[in-house]
Scaffold this motif. Structure first.
Motif, PDB file in Angstrom:
ATOM      1  N   ARG A   6      52.121  19.745  38.822  1.00  0.00           N
ATOM      2  CA  ARG A   6      52.298  20.478  37.570  1.00  0.00           C
ATOM      3  C   ARG A   6      51.914  19.604  36.377  1.00  0.00           C
ATOM      4  N   VAL A   7      51.028  20.122  35.542  1.00  0.00           N
ATOM      5  CA  VAL A   7      50.671  19.444  34.293  1.00  0.00           C
ATOM      6  C   VAL A   7      51.413  20.151  33.174  1.00  0.00           C
ATOM      7  N   LYS A   8      52.339  19.451  32.545  1.00  0.00           N
ATOM      8  CA  LYS A   8      53.209  20.107  31.578  1.00  0.00           C
ATOM      9  C   LYS A   8      52.590  20.201  30.183  1.00  0.00           C
ATOM     10  N   ASN A   9      52.893  21.298  29.522  1.00  0.00           N
ATOM     11  CA  ASN A   9      52.493  21.504  28.125  1.00  0.00           C
ATOM     12  C   ASN A   9      51.020  21.180  27.874  1.00  0.00           C
ATOM     13  N   ILE A  10      50.177  21.838  28.639  1.00  0.00           N
ATOM     14  CA  ILE A  10      48.743  21.565  28.519  1.00  0.00           C
ATOM     15  C   ILE A  10      48.192  22.294  27.296  1.00  0.00           C
ATOM     16  N   ARG A  11      47.291  21.636  26.602  1.00  0.00           N
ATOM     17  CA  ARG A  11      46.726  22.212  25.377  1.00  0.00           C
ATOM     18  C   ARG A  11      45.214  22.333  25.496  1.00  0.00           C
ATOM     19  N   ASN A  12      44.630  23.162  24.644  1.00  0.00           N
ATOM     20  CA  ASN A  12      43.176  23.344  24.668  1.00  0.00           C
ATOM     21  C   ASN A  12      42.679  23.625  26.086  1.00  0.00           C
ATOM     22  N   PHE A  13      43.326  24.552  26.760  1.00  0.00           N
ATOM     23  CA  PHE A  13      43.010  24.778  28.169  1.00  0.00           C
ATOM     24  C   PHE A  13      43.260  26.232  28.546  1.00  0.00           C
ATOM     25  N   SER A  14      42.205  26.932  28.982  1.00  0.00           N
ATOM     26  CA  SER A  14      42.335  28.302  29.455  1.00  0.00           C
ATOM     27  C   SER A  14      41.567  28.467  30.760  1.00  0.00           C
ATOM     28  N   LEU A  15      42.282  28.771  31.827  1.00  0.00           N
ATOM     29  CA  LEU A  15      41.608  28.987  33.109  1.00  0.00           C
ATOM     30  C   LEU A  15      40.580  30.100  32.990  1.00  0.00           C
ATOM     31  N   TYR A  16      40.960  31.167  32.305  1.00  0.00           N
ATOM     32  CA  TYR A  16      40.057  32.307  32.177  1.00  0.00           C
ATOM     33  C   TYR A  16      38.757  31.910  31.481  1.00  0.00           C
ATOM     34  N   ILE A  44      41.813  24.785  46.437  1.00  0.00           N
ATOM     35  CA  ILE A  44      43.092  24.716  45.726  1.00  0.00           C
ATOM     36  C   ILE A  44      43.341  26.006  44.959  1.00  0.00           C
ATOM     37  N   GLN A  45      44.568  26.157  44.465  1.00  0.00           N
ATOM     38  CA  GLN A  45      44.928  27.284  43.613  1.00  0.00           C
ATOM     39  C   GLN A  45      45.347  26.746  42.261  1.00  0.00           C
ATOM     40  N   ALA A  46      44.986  27.468  41.214  1.00  0.00           N
ATOM     41  CA  ALA A  46      45.397  27.056  39.876  1.00  0.00           C
ATOM     42  C   ALA A  46      45.959  28.262  39.132  1.00  0.00           C
ATOM     43  N   TYR A  47      47.112  28.083  38.518  1.00  0.00           N
ATOM     44  CA  TYR A  47      47.645  29.164  37.686  1.00  0.00           C
ATOM     45  C   TYR A  47      48.487  28.581  36.561  1.00  0.00           C
ATOM     46  N   MET A  48      48.730  29.410  35.543  1.00  0.00           N
ATOM     47  CA  MET A  48      49.525  28.965  34.409  1.00  0.00           C
ATOM     48  C   MET A  48      50.957  29.453  34.561  1.00  0.00           C
ATOM     49  N   ASP A  49      51.886  28.565  34.265  1.00  0.00           N
ATOM     50  CA  ASP A  49      53.303  28.927  34.204  1.00  0.00           C
ATOM     51  C   ASP A  49      53.756  28.565  32.798  1.00  0.00           C
ATOM     52  N   ASP A  51      53.184  27.161  29.465  1.00  0.00           N
ATOM     53  CA  ASP A  51      52.180  26.202  28.999  1.00  0.00           C
ATOM     54  C   ASP A  51      51.860  25.147  30.058  1.00  0.00           C
ATOM     55  N   ASP A  52      52.394  25.347  31.257  1.00  0.00           N
ATOM     56  CA  ASP A  52      52.122  24.386  32.325  1.00  0.00           C
ATOM     57  C   ASP A  52      50.982  24.872  33.218  1.00  0.00           C
ATOM     58  N   LEU A  53      50.120  23.939  33.572  1.00  0.00           N
ATOM     59  CA  LEU A  53      49.094  24.218  34.579  1.00  0.00           C
ATOM     60  C   LEU A  53      49.656  23.790  35.930  1.00  0.00           C
ATOM     61  N   VAL A  54      49.666  24.719  36.878  1.00  0.00           N
ATOM     62  CA  VAL A  54      50.170  24.404  38.212  1.00  0.00           C
ATOM     63  C   VAL A  54      49.008  24.420  39.202  1.00  0.00           C
ATOM     64  N   LEU A  55      48.891  23.340  39.957  1.00  0.00           N
ATOM     65  CA  LEU A  55      47.816  23.210  40.940  1.00  0.00           C
ATOM     66  C   LEU A  55      48.422  23.134  42.334  1.00  0.00           C
ATOM     67  N   LYS A  56      48.132  24.147  43.144  1.00  0.00           N
ATOM     68  CA  LYS A  56      48.628  24.159  44.520  1.00  0.00           C
ATOM     69  C   LYS A  56      47.564  23.598  45.453  1.00  0.00           C
ATOM     70  N   GLY A  57      48.039  22.739  46.370  1.00  0.00           N
ATOM     71  CA  GLY A  57      47.098  22.060  47.255  1.00  0.00           C
ATOM     72  C   GLY A  57      46.697  20.709  46.692  1.00  0.00           C
ATOM     73  N   VAL A  58      47.385  20.308  45.622  1.00  0.00           N
ATOM     74  CA  VAL A  58      47.080  19.044  44.953  1.00  0.00           C
ATOM     75  C   VAL A  58      48.320  18.156  44.965  1.00  0.00           C
ATOM     76  N   THR A  59      48.177  16.933  45.485  1.00  0.00           N
ATOM     77  CA  THR A  59      49.274  15.964  45.453  1.00  0.00           C
ATOM     78  C   THR A  59      49.157  15.116  44.198  1.00  0.00           C
ATOM     79  N   GLN A  60      50.208  14.366  43.912  1.00  0.00           N
ATOM     80  CA  GLN A  60      50.125  13.469  42.753  1.00  0.00           C
ATOM     81  C   GLN A  60      48.984  12.465  42.923  1.00  0.00           C
ATOM     82  N   ASP A  61      48.834  11.961  44.151  1.00  0.00           N
ATOM     83  CA  ASP A  61      47.752  11.000  44.407  1.00  0.00           C
ATOM     84  C   ASP A  61      46.382  11.622  44.175  1.00  0.00           C
ATOM     85  N   SER A  62      46.153  12.814  44.750  1.00  0.00           N
ATOM     86  CA  SER A  62      44.834  13.425  44.601  1.00  0.00           C
ATOM     87  C   SER A  62      44.601  13.872  43.167  1.00  0.00           C
ATOM     88  N   PHE A  63      45.682  14.235  42.469  1.00  0.00           N
ATOM     89  CA  PHE A  63      45.537  14.582  41.050  1.00  0.00           C
ATOM     90  C   PHE A  63      45.025  13.381  40.263  1.00  0.00           C
TER      91      PHE A  63
END
Length: 284
Positions: A6-16, A44-49, A51-63
């Motif tokens: 999870r990337v918290k409070n992401i700014r200047n970022f729109s998946l769409y 991987i999967q990416a979605y917004m929660d 203002d957080d960007l959540v990446l599924k299939g991503v570990t802290q190391d791979s991030f």
DNA sequence: GTCCAGGCTCTTT
DNA sequence: AAAGAGCATGGA
């Protein structure tokens, strides 16, 4: 795909906006603000929660190892926008409109083949061709919603493929460009390491040795894979933008380069992406 | 049917 | 260096 980051409070970022900005052709929209992404050999999967960007299939190391860079999260887009603002009213509107766009740092080899396909083509067809190539020559990665996904094929697989089989992927006359470029990469006739590490002008020269990579396609690759945010691809849309809104028209490469550098500065490539996204959306 | 799409290669000027 | 012809394919 149980891990998640999870990337918290992401700014200047729109998946769409990123998905719709014509730089990646392997983001599949699953729902509002939720995407399946095939990149860097992974699914991987990416979605917004909020203002957080959540990446599924991503570990802290791979991030930390690759995904942070892939999404260009190390770049300060407030700084980029500040550098681009107040240069031109049309650009100001484009920045506002596409404020969540980022320039992805994608795989060099994949961008080379993808943007060879892009020449004189349209985005839906480019997506179809890339998907067909992956399904035919890539490796199985897994399923999302019961649908299988495949990695982007390696140079060896495309170099070995027959022209007739390649054409079945809807490549049109670009089939032989792709086969030839794949052979050049496989044989090190073109040096991918050099392209990633050298200056923009040397990297561009190396890229343009490839069959199917001309001036504009090379700029796309430099921008979307090599981190050269001053590479400014001029396609049919940008020609229209420059003519209509900047009163600039020239077929002389030196003049075009000089104008872009003077007008947009060191983040010209990012400016180009705002302009591309804006002009396509206000025209459709 | 024509026109166009994130243009390129090849030839000629 | 720049201009022009030809190019696969599918959607508008």
């Amino acid at each position: 795909m149980d891990q998640e980051y999870r990337v918290k409070n992401i700014r200047n970022f729109s998946l769409y906006q990123i998905a719709d900005s014509g730089q990646s052709f392997r983001w599949i929209r699953q729902s509002e603000e939720s995407y399946t992404i095939i990149a860097l050999g992974a699914l991987i999967q990416a979605y917004m929660d909020g203002d957080d960007l959540v990446l599924k299939g991503v570990t802290q190391d791979s991030f930390e190892e690759k995904w942070a860079h892939y999404f260009d999260l190390d770049r300060d887009y407030d700084h980029v926008k500040a550098s681009l603002r107040n240069r031109d009213s049309f650009l100001d509107k484009a920045i506002e409109y596409g404020s969540g766009i980022r320039i992805l740092n994608q795989d060099l080899w994949e961008m080379m083949i993808t943007f060879i396909i892009s020449a004189n083509n349209n985005i839906p067809r480019i997506k179809n061709s890339v998907q067909a190539l992956s399904e035919t020559y890539g490796d199985y990665l897994g399923k999302v919603n019961d649908k299988p996904y495949y990695s982007f094929p390696k140079a060896e697989a495309l170099a070995k493929a027959s022209i007739t089989d390649l054409r079945k992927c809807g490549l049109g006359y670009r089939d032989r460009y792709i086969k030839r470029t794949s052979q050049m990469v496989l044989s090190n006739e073109v040096d991918l390491e050099l392209i990633m590490t050298e200056s923009i002008s040397k990297a561009k020269g190396e890229l343009m040795k490839c069959m199917g990579i001309g001036n504009k396609v090379a700029d796309c690759i430099l921008l979307f894979a090599c981190g050269h945010v001053d590479a400014f691809p001029v396609d049919t849309w940008l020609k229209k933008v420059l003519k209509t809104y900047f009163d600039f028209e020239s077929s002389k490469q030196v003049e075009v380069n000089a104008f872009i550098k003077e007008k947009f500065g060191r983040y010209s490539g990012i400016a180009q992406q705002y302009l591309f996204y804006y002009i396509r959306n206000i025209n459709n």
